[in-house]
Each structure stands twice: as structure tokens, then as C-alpha cells.
Motif scaffolding. Structure first.
Motif, PDB file in Angstrom:
ATOM      1  N   ASN A 191      47.170 -19.694 -93.094  1.00 26.33           N
ATOM      2  CA  ASN A 191      46.489 -20.937 -92.742  1.00 26.33           C
ATOM      3  C   ASN A 191      47.445 -22.110 -92.513  1.00 26.33           C
ATOM      4  N   TRP A 192      48.732 -21.885 -92.718  1.00 26.64           N
ATOM      5  CA  TRP A 192      49.713 -22.945 -92.544  1.00 26.64           C
ATOM      6  C   TRP A 192      50.174 -23.037 -91.097  1.00 26.64           C
ATOM      7  N   LEU A 193      50.377 -24.272 -90.627  1.00 19.22           N
ATOM      8  CA  LEU A 193      50.880 -24.533 -89.281  1.00 19.22           C
ATOM      9  C   LEU A 193      52.048 -25.504 -89.377  1.00 19.22           C
ATOM     10  N   VAL A 194      53.152 -25.172 -88.726  1.00 19.74           N
ATOM     11  CA  VAL A 194      54.324 -26.046 -88.710  1.00 19.74           C
ATOM     12  C   VAL A 194      54.848 -26.112 -87.277  1.00 19.74           C
ATOM     13  N   GLY A 195      55.215 -27.285 -86.826  1.00 18.31           N
ATOM     14  CA  GLY A 195      55.719 -27.422 -85.463  1.00 18.31           C
ATOM     15  C   GLY A 195      56.730 -28.536 -85.342  1.00 18.31           C
ATOM     16  N   ALA A 196      57.553 -28.440 -84.299  1.00 14.41           N
ATOM     17  CA  ALA A 196      58.530 -29.490 -83.996  1.00 14.41           C
ATOM     18  C   ALA A 196      58.747 -29.536 -82.497  1.00 14.41           C
ATOM     19  N   SER A 197      58.848 -30.743 -81.967  1.00 14.01           N
ATOM     20  CA  SER A 197      59.086 -30.931 -80.544  1.00 14.01           C
ATOM     21  C   SER A 197      60.197 -31.939 -80.351  1.00 14.01           C
ATOM     22  N   ALA A 198      61.234 -31.550 -79.613  1.00 15.15           N
ATOM     23  CA  ALA A 198      62.351 -32.441 -79.300  1.00 15.15           C
ATOM     24  C   ALA A 198      62.178 -32.928 -77.865  1.00 15.15           C
ATOM     25  N   ARG A 199      61.804 -34.175 -77.708  1.00 12.85           N
ATOM     26  CA  ARG A 199      61.584 -34.740 -76.377  1.00 12.85           C
ATOM     27  C   ARG A 199      62.869 -35.363 -75.838  1.00 12.85           C
ATOM     28  N   ASP A 200      63.034 -35.222 -74.527  1.00 14.77           N
ATOM     29  CA  ASP A 200      64.228 -35.774 -73.863  1.00 14.77           C
ATOM     30  C   ASP A 200      65.488 -35.327 -74.597  1.00 14.77           C
ATOM     31  N   VAL A 201      65.528 -34.037 -74.904  1.00 11.09           N
ATOM     32  CA  VAL A 201      66.568 -33.521 -75.780  1.00 11.09           C
ATOM     33  C   VAL A 201      67.963 -33.726 -75.213  1.00 11.09           C
ATOM     34  N   THR A 202      68.097 -33.744 -73.899  1.00  8.86           N
ATOM     35  CA  THR A 202      69.396 -33.998 -73.275  1.00  8.86           C
ATOM     36  C   THR A 202      69.523 -35.444 -72.797  1.00  8.86           C
ATOM     37  N   SER A 203      68.560 -36.301 -73.216  1.00  7.09           N
ATOM     38  CA  SER A 203      68.346 -37.641 -72.664  1.00  7.09           C
ATOM     39  C   SER A 203      67.788 -37.484 -71.249  1.00  7.09           C
ATOM     40  N   THR A 204      66.885 -38.382 -70.904  1.00  9.33           N
ATOM     41  CA  THR A 204      66.267 -38.364 -69.585  1.00  9.33           C
ATOM     42  C   THR A 204      66.856 -39.498 -68.757  1.00  9.33           C
ATOM     43  N   PHE A 205      67.244 -39.183 -67.543  1.00  6.22           N
ATOM     44  CA  PHE A 205      67.939 -40.144 -66.685  1.00  6.22           C
ATOM     45  C   PHE A 205      67.032 -40.539 -65.514  1.00  6.22           C
ATOM     46  N   ASN A 206      66.814 -41.852 -65.360  1.00  4.60           N
ATOM     47  CA  ASN A 206      66.101 -42.391 -64.208  1.00  4.60           C
ATOM     48  C   ASN A 206      67.076 -43.209 -63.374  1.00  4.60           C
ATOM     49  N   ALA A 207      67.259 -42.832 -62.124  1.00  3.75           N
ATOM     50  CA  ALA A 207      68.138 -43.569 -61.224  1.00  3.75           C
ATOM     51  C   ALA A 207      67.290 -44.528 -60.387  1.00  3.75           C
ATOM     52  N   TRP A 208      67.472 -45.832 -60.608  1.00  2.49           N
ATOM     53  CA  TRP A 208      66.680 -46.859 -59.928  1.00  2.49           C
ATOM     54  C   TRP A 208      67.400 -47.366 -58.684  1.00  2.49           C
ATOM     55  N   SER A 209      66.609 -47.576 -57.628  1.00  4.92           N
ATOM     56  CA  SER A 209      67.123 -48.193 -56.406  1.00  4.92           C
ATOM     57  C   SER A 209      66.131 -49.250 -55.948  1.00  4.92           C
ATOM     58  N   TYR A 210      66.647 -50.341 -55.381  1.00  3.75           N
ATOM     59  CA  TYR A 210      65.824 -51.472 -54.974  1.00  3.75           C
ATOM     60  C   TYR A 210      65.987 -51.713 -53.481  1.00  3.75           C
ATOM     61  N   SER A 211      64.882 -52.129 -52.862  1.00  8.08           N
ATOM     62  CA  SER A 211      64.895 -52.419 -51.430  1.00  8.08           C
ATOM     63  C   SER A 211      64.039 -53.659 -51.194  1.00  8.08           C
ATOM     64  N   LEU A 212      64.685 -54.819 -51.201  1.00 11.09           N
ATOM     65  CA  LEU A 212      63.985 -56.091 -51.024  1.00 11.09           C
ATOM     66  C   LEU A 212      64.256 -56.658 -49.641  1.00 11.09           C
ATOM     67  N   ASP A 213      63.201 -57.134 -48.993  1.00 12.93           N
ATOM     68  CA  ASP A 213      63.405 -57.752 -47.688  1.00 12.93           C
ATOM     69  C   ASP A 213      63.990 -59.154 -47.874  1.00 12.93           C
ATOM     70  N   ASP A 214      64.371 -59.771 -46.770  1.00 11.61           N
ATOM     71  CA  ASP A 214      65.051 -61.066 -46.837  1.00 11.61           C
ATOM     72  C   ASP A 214      64.168 -62.132 -47.463  1.00 11.61           C
ATOM     73  N   ARG A 215      62.859 -62.096 -47.176  1.00  8.86           N
ATOM     74  CA  ARG A 215      61.960 -63.109 -47.716  1.00  8.86           C
ATOM     75  C   ARG A 215      61.865 -62.988 -49.237  1.00  8.86           C
ATOM     76  N   THR A 216      61.765 -61.770 -49.749  1.00  2.00           N
ATOM     77  CA  THR A 216      61.681 -61.574 -51.194  1.00  2.00           C
ATOM     78  C   THR A 216      62.970 -61.999 -51.870  1.00  2.00           C
ATOM     79  N   LYS A 217      64.115 -61.690 -51.254  1.00  2.00           N
ATOM     80  CA  LYS A 217      65.399 -62.144 -51.809  1.00  2.00           C
ATOM     81  C   LYS A 217      65.466 -63.667 -51.853  1.00  2.00           C
ATOM     82  N   GLU A 218      64.936 -64.302 -50.814  1.00  2.00           N
ATOM     83  CA  GLU A 218      64.944 -65.759 -50.765  1.00  2.00           C
ATOM     84  C   GLU A 218      64.123 -66.345 -51.919  1.00  2.00           C
ATOM     85  N   VAL A 219      62.958 -65.751 -52.181  1.00  2.00           N
ATOM     86  CA  VAL A 219      62.112 -66.223 -53.271  1.00  2.00           C
ATOM     87  C   VAL A 219      62.808 -66.035 -54.612  1.00  2.00           C
TER      88      VAL A 219
END
Length: 367
Positions: A191-219
Motif C-alpha cells: 500500500n506504500w507509494l514513493v516517487g521522485a521527479s527531477a525537473r529540468d535536470v540538465t537545466s532548461t535553456f530558452n534562447a530569446w530573440s527580439y524583432s522590433l520595428d522602428d516605431r516600437t524602438k522609437e517609443v
């Protein structure tokens, strides 16, 4: 023109937040949409299911639990709304047993849609607001999980893993692609239950890129905001451990399942009950009562935090309660089983003002 700039603030808040948020290499709160949870059963138990999860939802909670999936295929669908309907969370998953184990695929979307972009509100020819120039965009996060689990030679022991592909999008202004891995183990003895979960065990990498037009840059420049630069966001590992015990009574038709889990983070001190630098521990507890594997009543407490009291110079402990019910219908139209689950839960507030009604469906097609 000054009044027009006030209308730019919402867009600037989103892009400005993303700029400052991603300015550092490692953050405590990264890819937080993957911490909301899936399946009304788990949400009703305050996410305390790392040891007891044994269905298609295990791909998210603990990949090792997928070994509990039998028959031909098992699937699940869930839609929920948060923050008074401003944000939408959608989830769908399927798990299929094969000769060597169980494979699964899960899709998640968390987004805010129909955000007004007022950058081009002012007509450059007339200098006056033109509401036909307002455009709408979405800020959405997507994740795809590809999972596999199998039973090991030790009786009652299972292991599994999930590869995560992440895509985050803010209109046409910014996007990120990421990749990470979750691993899990589960052991069941009587009747016993035991569990373990290692999330992002290697670290999770998000590579961000931005694309702003001239008007948005001006603001951005006119409002003293920095222009965002392409950057790498890193989600550090997190360990979730838990244990539960099945209690049967009434000719085994009644079952009580208490389960205690703990989220252990390694990225510095957090507002949790057990906190230190760099390790913090966030405990949460769930309870499930069932009759004849037909009707389920659930409850849980979690999100314990040490916060400053509204009156006085001291800290107090707050927590978030959750409730849920479930109905399991067998052999529907001779095709398979259908589980209908409901939870009254919150995405993270302890005030009780942001509670949401969450429904999920799980279907199980036998051989």
C-alpha cells in the motif's frame, strides 16, 4: 502626443518586463507556466501526486507513473481560465503502451490573447488618435513533452523521462525556443507509494530573440526603456519528492489516499516555509477519498509562504486550500472508460480572490 504615450504603457510593460526579466542568466521564476499543473485530480490535491500518479498525466507529474497505463490508449483534455478569464490554459495528452514500455506525448499552451498594441495609434499625417490603427497580439507559451517509461527488474519500481520542447511568443516582437529534460522514478510496495521527479535536470535553456520595428524602438527610447537584446534564459533544476499510503476499508470498496510532497529548489532563498540559500523546500499535502473506484472526493493544501503581516513587524504563514471531485464511468458505449474531474484551485494566490473552476476529461480505450 503625451496622452498618446499613456496608451503605449501596456505594450511597454510586456516588452520592458521581458527585457529586464531575461537580463540575467539564471532566474528563480523561469518557464513558470509549466508549474501550473495539469489534470483536475492533481490540482484538487494541491499538486501532491508525484507518488500516486499512474495515468496519462504522469508524463507531466512523474514520467515513471506512465507504466500504470494499460490497454490500447489513454488520453486527456483540459481547459482552464485564470485571472478572471484573462489567461487561458489548454492541455492535451495521449499515452500508448508498447512492448518495451509506455510512450506519451503532451501539449500545453498558456496565453493571453487579444492584447491591444497602441504603438501606431497616432496617425502621423494628422497627429490625432486613429483607433482603426490598433492591432491585437497574443503573449503565449507552448510546450511539447515526449515521454517514455518502463518497469524495471525490481518489482514495483519504474523509471521514465520526458524531453521538453518550449516555444514562447510575444506577438511579432519576441520569441524563444528552449529544450529540457525531466526524469522520474516510482516505487510501489503493497500500500506504500514513493516517487521522485527531477525537473529540468540538465537545466532548461530558452534562447530569446527580439524583432522590433522602428516605431516600437522609437517609443522605447522616448520613454527611457532599454532596447531588448537577444539573450539566453536558463531554468535551473528542481526536485519533487513524495510519499503516500493507500488505506482500504468497507470490504475494500472505500479507499483513503493521503500524500505528502515537497518541491526542493536550488536557486536561492524563496518565500517558502523552509527557506535557506541556496536550498528552499515547499511542502504540499493532498488527500483523496474514493468509493468503489467510481466517486472521488479530494482536497489539499499548498503554496505555504512566509509573508510580512499586514499589521505589525512580523511574518505570518499563509497557505492555499484546494478542493476537487471526480467521477469514473466504466465501459461507455462499449468503447472504454471516461473520467470526469473537477477542481476549485488557484494559479498561485493565497487571497482566495483568483480561484478558478477547472474541468478535465480522461478517456481510456481498452484492448
Amino acid at each position: 502626443m503625451k496622452n498618446a504615450f499613456l496608451k503605449y504603457l501596456f505594450l511597454l510593460a510586456i516588452l520592458g518586463f521581458s527585457t529586464s526579466y531575461f537580463a540575467q542568466e539564471t532566474r528563480k521564476y523561469s518557464n513558470e507556466f509549466l508549474s501550473i499543473g495539469v489534470g483536475a485530480r492533481a490540482l484538487g490535491m494541491s499538486n501532491s501526486v508525484v507518488a500516486s500518479s499512474n495515468d496519462v498525466h504522469s508524463a507531466y507529474w512523474n514520467p515513471a507513473g506512465l507504466t500504470g497505463v494499460t490497454g490500447k490508449v489513454q488520453g486527456s483534455l483540459m481547459h482552464s481560465e485564470y485571472f478572471a478569464g484573462i489567461a487561458n490554459f489548454d492541455y492535451g495528452a495521449a499515452a500508448i503502451p508498447i512492448e518495451s514500455g509506455v510512450i506519451g506525448i503532451s501539449l500545453i499552451r498558456f496565453g493571453v490573447d487579444d492584447i491591444q498594441n497602441t504603438v501606431n495609434l497616432i496617425d502621423p499625417n494628422t497627429g490625432q488618435p486613429d483607433y482603426n490603427r490598433i492591432e491585437k497580439f497574443s503573449a503565449a507559451d507552448y510546450a511539447a513533452l515526449i515521454s517514455f517509461a518502463k518497469k524495471l527488474k525490481v518489482e514495483g519500481l519504474s523509471a521514465g523521462g520526458s524531453a521538453k520542447i518550449i516555444h514562447r511568443q510575444i506577438g511579432d516582437f519576441a520569441e524563444a525556443w528552449g529544450f529540457g529534460i525531466d526524469l522520474g522514478v516510482k516505487y510501489e510496495n503493497s500500500n506504500w507509494l514513493v516517487g521522485a521527479s527531477a525537473r529540468d535536470v540538465t537545466s532548461t535553456f530558452n534562447a530569446w530573440s527580439y524583432s522590433l520595428d522602428d516605431r516600437t524602438k522609437e517609443v522605447f527610447l522616448q520613454t527611457d526603456n532599454e532596447l531588448p537584446q537577444n539573450d539566453l534564459e536558463i531554468t535551473p533544476p528542481r526536485l519533487i519528492v513524495g510519499g503516500g499510503y493507500k488505506i482500504f476499508f468497507g470490504n475494500d470498496k472505500f479507499r483513503l489516499l493521503p500524500e505528502l510532497n515537497a518541491d526542493i529548489t536550488f536557486d536561492g532563498q524563496r518565500q517558502t516555509v523552509i527557506q535557506s540559500d541556496p536550498v528552499s523546500v515547499d511542502p504540499h499535502f493532498g488527500l483523496e477519498f474514493s468509493y468503489d473506484k467510481l466517486i472521488y472526493l479530494r482536497g489539499g493544501v499548498g503554496n505555504f509562504q512566509r509573508v510580512k503581516a499586514e499589521v505589525g513587524n512580523y511574518k505570518e504563514t499563509t497557505f492555499q486550500p484546494n478542493l476537487g471531485v471526480g467521477l469514473y464511468l466504466r465501459n461507455i458505449l462499449g468503447l472504454g472508460d471516461l473520467a470526469i474531474d473537477y477542481a476549485l484551485t488557484d494559479v498561485g494566490s493565497t487571497s482566495g480572490l483568483l480561484y478558478s473552476n477547472v474541468f478535465s476529461l480522461k478517456f481510456h480505450i481498452h484492448d
